[in-house]
Enzyme design. Structure first.
Site, PDB file in Angstrom:
ATOM      1  N   SER A 149     -19.737  52.601 -14.520  1.00  0.00           N
ATOM      2  CA  SER A 149     -19.902  53.948 -13.965  1.00  0.00           C
ATOM      3  C   SER A 149     -19.402  54.961 -14.980  1.00  0.00           C
ATOM      4  O   SER A 149     -18.530  54.645 -15.805  1.00  0.00           O
ATOM      5  CB  SER A 149     -19.092  54.091 -12.668  1.00  0.00           C
ATOM      6  OG  SER A 149     -19.036  55.435 -12.235  1.00  0.00           O
ATOM      7  N   TYR A 162     -11.374  53.485  -8.383  1.00  0.00           N
ATOM      8  CA  TYR A 162     -12.735  53.069  -8.720  1.00  0.00           C
ATOM      9  C   TYR A 162     -12.981  53.231 -10.220  1.00  0.00           C
ATOM     10  O   TYR A 162     -13.488  52.315 -10.882  1.00  0.00           O
ATOM     11  CB  TYR A 162     -13.726  53.901  -7.917  1.00  0.00           C
ATOM     12  CG  TYR A 162     -15.176  53.596  -8.180  1.00  0.00           C
ATOM     13  CD1 TYR A 162     -15.767  52.456  -7.658  1.00  0.00           C
ATOM     14  CD2 TYR A 162     -15.960  54.470  -8.928  1.00  0.00           C
ATOM     15  CE1 TYR A 162     -17.114  52.185  -7.879  1.00  0.00           C
ATOM     16  CE2 TYR A 162     -17.302  54.214  -9.152  1.00  0.00           C
ATOM     17  CZ  TYR A 162     -17.872  53.071  -8.626  1.00  0.00           C
ATOM     18  OH  TYR A 162     -19.207  52.812  -8.862  1.00  0.00           O
ATOM     19  N   LYS A 166     -13.875  50.416 -13.102  1.00  0.00           N
ATOM     20  CA  LYS A 166     -15.097  50.476 -13.901  1.00  0.00           C
ATOM     21  C   LYS A 166     -14.789  50.534 -15.397  1.00  0.00           C
ATOM     22  O   LYS A 166     -15.575  50.050 -16.217  1.00  0.00           O
ATOM     23  CB  LYS A 166     -15.950  51.664 -13.463  1.00  0.00           C
ATOM     24  CG  LYS A 166     -16.533  51.502 -12.068  1.00  0.00           C
ATOM     25  CD  LYS A 166     -17.359  50.231 -11.934  1.00  0.00           C
ATOM     26  CE  LYS A 166     -18.025  50.105 -10.579  1.00  0.00           C
ATOM     27  NZ  LYS A 166     -18.902  48.921 -10.472  1.00  0.00           N
TER      28      LYS A 166
END
Length: 258
Positions: A149, A162, A166
């Site tokens: 991401s 998150y 990533k």
């Protein structure tokens, strides 16, 4: 290996892919692109019903589903065994399964939630990569694509756990690319906001405003990532490994001096 049905009129690459977290969203878009070029595909996901619906839409003559939780090692092993039993090979692995159950500053982050994010987003990808390597790719070659991401290559306010996971996916890609060469190429894709249920909280009710920040004037769609994954598992990318392809509608261009 189960004998495969005849499906005249559709391309058949002779190759097989395993795509995790693919009953909808980005994973589904990737599976759709691989099926369109002639691959046979196994998709995984948590919901049996959603997987069945996805298989029907993609075509049961080319696609199978296998339900389970991505971070469950038993599920990982059983999924790879299912692919090998059904198709006899697993040329491509796309690690797309992921979670983001928390929204807020890192200072307040529940460490147990952080562990869950890391287990699902990173450790599961490593587990699947180990298993496909042993089952087929070590001796026969292939390609792995990890879905990272833009949150993993920049600061990501309020989705720090998150983003941290990533970033680890980007480094996992480098490690595996080095270790699995020359037979297996390993690359990552780092999308910006893609219109999926997973990312809905980011743009719901203000899509036009969110899209206006993108130089290309729109948010991503699963097909955008599907095309990138198809490229990175094709012969056209045969001299590419260890790379993270940012697919972001140009949003990083806005990081320059204004």
């Amino acid at each position: 290996m189960t004998e495969q049905p005849k499906d005249s009129g559709r391309p058949d690459s002779g190759k097989v892919a395993l795509v995790t977290g693919a009953s909808r969203g980005i994973g589904y878009g990737i599976a759709e692109a691989l099926v369109a070029r002639g691959d046979r595909v196994c998709i995984t996901g948590r919901g049996e019903d959603a997987l069945k619906e996805a298989v029907e839409r993609l075509g049961a003559d080319r696609v199978i589903g296998f339900a389970g939780k991505a971070h469950d090692e038993t599920h990982q092993a059983a999924a790879v065994d299912r692919v090998m039993d059904e198709f006899g090979r697993v040329d491509y692995l796309v690690n797309n399964a992921g979670t983001n159950p928390v929204f807020g500053p890192m200072a307040d982050l529940d460490l147990n939630v952080a562990r869950k994010v890391y287990e699902t987003n990173v450790i599961s990808a490593l587990g699947f990569a180990q298993l496909t390597w042993r089952a087929w790719q070590k001796d026969h070659g292939g390609a792995i694509v990890n879905i990272a991401s833009v949150a993993g290559v920049s600061a990501s306010p309020f989705i720090g756990a998150y983003g941290m996971s990533k970033a680890a996916m980007v480094n996992l890609t480098l490690q595996l690319a080095h270790e699995f060469a020359p037979g297996v190429r390993v690359n990552a894709i780092a999308p910006a906001v893609v219109k999926t249920r997973f990312a809905q909280a980011i743009f719901e009710g203000r899509e036009a405003e969110t899209a206006a920040a993108y130089p290309l004037g729109r948010l991503g769609v699963p097909e955008d990532i599907g095309g990138a994954a198809a490229f990175l598992t094709s012969d056209q990318s045969d001299w590419i490994t260890g790379q993270t392809l940012v697919v972001d509608g140009g949003i990083f261009l806005n990081a320059g001096v204004h």
